[in-house]
Design a protein around this motif. Structure first.
Motif, PDB file in Angstrom:
ATOM      1  N   MET A 177     -29.939  15.835 -17.957  1.00 21.23           N
ATOM      2  CA  MET A 177     -28.981  16.547 -17.159  1.00 21.23           C
ATOM      3  C   MET A 177     -29.290  16.009 -15.924  1.00 21.23           C
ATOM      4  N   THR A 178     -30.761  15.725 -15.264  1.00 25.31           N
ATOM      5  CA  THR A 178     -31.009  15.497 -13.931  1.00 25.31           C
ATOM      6  C   THR A 178     -30.208  14.072 -13.513  1.00 25.31           C
ATOM      7  N   LEU A 179     -30.123  13.109 -14.496  1.00 29.72           N
ATOM      8  CA  LEU A 179     -29.816  11.802 -14.382  1.00 29.72           C
ATOM      9  C   LEU A 179     -28.243  11.858 -14.252  1.00 29.72           C
ATOM     10  N   THR A 180     -27.722  12.648 -14.939  1.00 28.14           N
ATOM     11  CA  THR A 180     -26.172  12.544 -15.089  1.00 28.14           C
ATOM     12  C   THR A 180     -25.457  13.465 -14.018  1.00 28.14           C
ATOM     13  N   ARG A 181     -26.234  14.614 -13.526  1.00 29.13           N
ATOM     14  CA  ARG A 181     -25.556  15.551 -12.738  1.00 29.13           C
ATOM     15  C   ARG A 181     -25.703  15.322 -11.276  1.00 29.13           C
ATOM     16  N   PHE A 182     -24.846  15.804 -10.507  1.00 28.69           N
ATOM     17  CA  PHE A 182     -25.151  15.444  -8.999  1.00 28.69           C
ATOM     18  C   PHE A 182     -25.042  17.061  -8.218  1.00 28.69           C
ATOM     19  N   GLU A 183     -26.059  17.170  -7.343  1.00 32.06           N
ATOM     20  CA  GLU A 183     -26.322  18.593  -6.843  1.00 32.06           C
ATOM     21  C   GLU A 183     -25.315  18.699  -5.958  1.00 32.06           C
ATOM     22  N   VAL A 184     -24.272  19.503  -5.602  1.00 30.16           N
ATOM     23  CA  VAL A 184     -23.233  19.814  -4.884  1.00 30.16           C
ATOM     24  C   VAL A 184     -23.982  20.533  -3.732  1.00 30.16           C
ATOM     25  N   HIS A 185     -24.023  20.275  -2.444  1.00 32.44           N
ATOM     26  CA  HIS A 185     -24.279  20.950  -1.190  1.00 32.44           C
ATOM     27  C   HIS A 185     -23.134  22.154  -0.995  1.00 32.44           C
ATOM     28  N   GLY A 186     -23.700  23.216  -0.672  1.00 34.92           N
ATOM     29  CA  GLY A 186     -22.956  24.420  -0.592  1.00 34.92           C
ATOM     30  C   GLY A 186     -21.936  24.163   0.519  1.00 34.92           C
ATOM     31  N   ALA A 187     -22.205  23.378   1.518  1.00 36.46           N
ATOM     32  CA  ALA A 187     -21.449  23.471   2.822  1.00 36.46           C
ATOM     33  C   ALA A 187     -20.746  21.773   2.661  1.00 36.46           C
ATOM     34  N   ARG A 188     -21.368  20.601   2.369  1.00 35.51           N
ATOM     35  CA  ARG A 188     -20.793  19.384   2.445  1.00 35.51           C
ATOM     36  C   ARG A 188     -19.938  19.400   1.071  1.00 35.51           C
ATOM     37  N   GLY A 189     -20.215  19.856  -0.071  1.00 32.80           N
ATOM     38  CA  GLY A 189     -19.200  19.518  -1.183  1.00 32.80           C
ATOM     39  C   GLY A 189     -17.856  20.179  -0.792  1.00 32.80           C
ATOM     40  N   PRO A 190     -17.736  21.289  -0.421  1.00 37.48           N
ATOM     41  CA  PRO A 190     -16.107  21.667  -0.206  1.00 37.48           C
ATOM     42  C   PRO A 190     -15.670  21.077   1.209  1.00 37.48           C
ATOM     43  N   PHE A 191     -16.576  20.753   2.178  1.00 42.88           N
ATOM     44  CA  PHE A 191     -16.050  19.913   3.216  1.00 42.88           C
ATOM     45  C   PHE A 191     -15.518  18.681   2.988  1.00 42.88           C
ATOM     46  N   ASN A 192     -16.239  18.105   2.005  1.00 40.84           N
ATOM     47  CA  ASN A 192     -15.664  16.749   1.757  1.00 40.84           C
ATOM     48  C   ASN A 192     -14.411  16.730   1.008  1.00 40.84           C
ATOM     49  N   ALA A 193     -14.374  17.701   0.118  1.00 38.60           N
ATOM     50  CA  ALA A 193     -13.055  18.004  -0.615  1.00 38.60           C
ATOM     51  C   ALA A 193     -11.787  18.313   0.222  1.00 38.60           C
ATOM     52  N   ALA A 194     -12.068  18.967   1.242  1.00 39.05           N
ATOM     53  CA  ALA A 194     -11.226  19.311   2.319  1.00 39.05           C
ATOM     54  C   ALA A 194     -10.569  18.395   3.152  1.00 39.05           C
ATOM     55  N   PHE A 195     -11.920  17.637   3.668  1.00 38.51           N
ATOM     56  CA  PHE A 195     -11.631  16.496   4.570  1.00 38.51           C
ATOM     57  C   PHE A 195     -10.746  15.365   3.889  1.00 38.51           C
ATOM     58  N   PHE A 196     -11.034  15.065   2.429  1.00 40.42           N
ATOM     59  CA  PHE A 196     -10.207  14.057   1.961  1.00 40.42           C
ATOM     60  C   PHE A 196      -8.808  14.463   1.548  1.00 40.42           C
ATOM     61  N   GLY A 197      -8.973  15.590   1.207  1.00 42.42           N
ATOM     62  CA  GLY A 197      -7.524  16.256   0.915  1.00 42.42           C
ATOM     63  C   GLY A 197      -6.390  16.155   2.026  1.00 42.42           C
ATOM     64  N   LEU A 198      -7.077  16.421   3.269  1.00 36.73           N
ATOM     65  CA  LEU A 198      -6.336  16.512   4.598  1.00 36.73           C
ATOM     66  C   LEU A 198      -6.229  15.187   5.035  1.00 36.73           C
ATOM     67  N   MET A 199      -7.255  14.254   5.064  1.00 37.89           N
ATOM     68  CA  MET A 199      -7.092  12.817   5.682  1.00 37.89           C
ATOM     69  C   MET A 199      -6.589  11.736   4.854  1.00 37.89           C
ATOM     70  N   GLY A 200      -6.639  12.163   3.290  1.00 30.82           N
ATOM     71  CA  GLY A 200      -6.271  11.116   2.291  1.00 30.82           C
ATOM     72  C   GLY A 200      -4.907  10.433   2.734  1.00 30.82           C
ATOM     73  N   PRO A 201      -3.920  11.086   3.071  1.00 26.60           N
ATOM     74  CA  PRO A 201      -2.682  10.136   3.382  1.00 26.60           C
ATOM     75  C   PRO A 201      -2.979   9.362   4.551  1.00 26.60           C
ATOM     76  N   PHE A 202      -3.544   9.729   5.562  1.00 27.18           N
ATOM     77  CA  PHE A 202      -4.019   8.799   6.450  1.00 27.18           C
ATOM     78  C   PHE A 202      -4.734   7.480   6.219  1.00 27.18           C
ATOM     79  N   ILE A 203      -6.010   7.775   5.383  1.00 25.01           N
ATOM     80  CA  ILE A 203      -6.633   6.736   5.071  1.00 25.01           C
ATOM     81  C   ILE A 203      -5.937   5.692   3.997  1.00 25.01           C
ATOM     82  N   GLU A 204      -4.973   6.597   3.243  1.00 28.41           N
ATOM     83  CA  GLU A 204      -4.406   5.704   2.140  1.00 28.41           C
ATOM     84  C   GLU A 204      -3.304   4.814   2.964  1.00 28.41           C
ATOM     85  N   ARG A 205      -2.689   5.245   3.907  1.00 24.62           N
ATOM     86  CA  ARG A 205      -1.651   4.324   4.728  1.00 24.62           C
ATOM     87  C   ARG A 205      -2.318   2.871   4.911  1.00 24.62           C
TER      88      ARG A 205
END
Length: 218
Positions: free
Chosen positions: A6-34
């Protein structure tokens, strides 16, 4: 599965960074994709009916799959999953979502025709181990298609900035490194052939602007 597995296959999601990165790439995704789209169109052209994606994130690469195809998404960051599912549903792509790290996909050896990644090898714990896993699961003649950001040439202003921002950048973006020689790692990974095109973006995210795109053949 044992606790060690389980330790080898799982990723420990940080309580702040995990949601931040999801929101960041959701918001900035179209800009990066362009900025990345011309290179993605080349290396992600004519994808087969089933594709494995390492670090599928919020689904930036889903539009490159044909409707009705299957995406086996290796994505350990759970806050990304909601947006990834929505992207697959909009495109009509069947999503097989696996909460695992790229070093341990759990897929059978020589069972996959195509693996893709974009902006992922900068973040994994061990890119060499990830590339070994890609080679393990690819069938002979299969392809690994990638668009990744890499270290700038030594002595350039971009390289100096990458080094200066190394720690805050990595903390913010879940361990992301701007200093990896991914082209060298790809060429040394044992693929039958590796085609790599270096290119530069022109965005405000200067440490991110040195990139490579290409295809490695098993």
């Amino acid at each position: 599965m044992s606790d060690n597995e389980m330790t080898l296959t799982r990723f420990e999601v940080h309580g702040a960074r995990g949601p931040f990165n999801a929101a960041f790439f959701g918001l900035m995704g179209p800009f990066i994709e362009r900025h990345l789209r011309p290179h993605k169109r080349r290396v992600l052209a004519d994808l087969p009916p089933t594709v494995v994606e390492l670090g599928a994130g919020v689904g930036a690469n889903v539009p490159y799959l044909r409707p009705g195809s299957t995406l086996v998404a290796i994505e350990p960051n759970v806050p990304m999953h909601r947006r990834l599912r929505a992207a697959a549903e909009r495109r009509g792509v069947h999503l097989d979502l696996r909460e695992r790290v790229a070093e341990r996909t759990g897929l059978a050896g020589q069972s996959v025709d195509t693996v893709i990644s974009s902006l992922v090898l900068c973040t994994v714990r061990d890119p060499g181990e990830v590339l070994a896993e890609v080679r393990r699961i690819l069938r002979p003649g299969g392809t690994f298609r990638f668009v990744e950001h890499v270290a700038a040439r030594a002595g350039t202003p971009t390289r100096t900035l990458q080094r200066a921002l190394r720690r805050p950048w990595a903390w913010t973006f879940e361990g992301c490194s701007c200093e990896r020689d991914l082209a060298g790692l790809l060429r040394a990974a044992g693929f039958a052939r590796v085609d790599i095109e270096p290119f530069r973006l022109h965005t405000p995210f200067v440490p991110f602007n040195t990139q490579i795109a290409g295809i490695a053949y098993a």
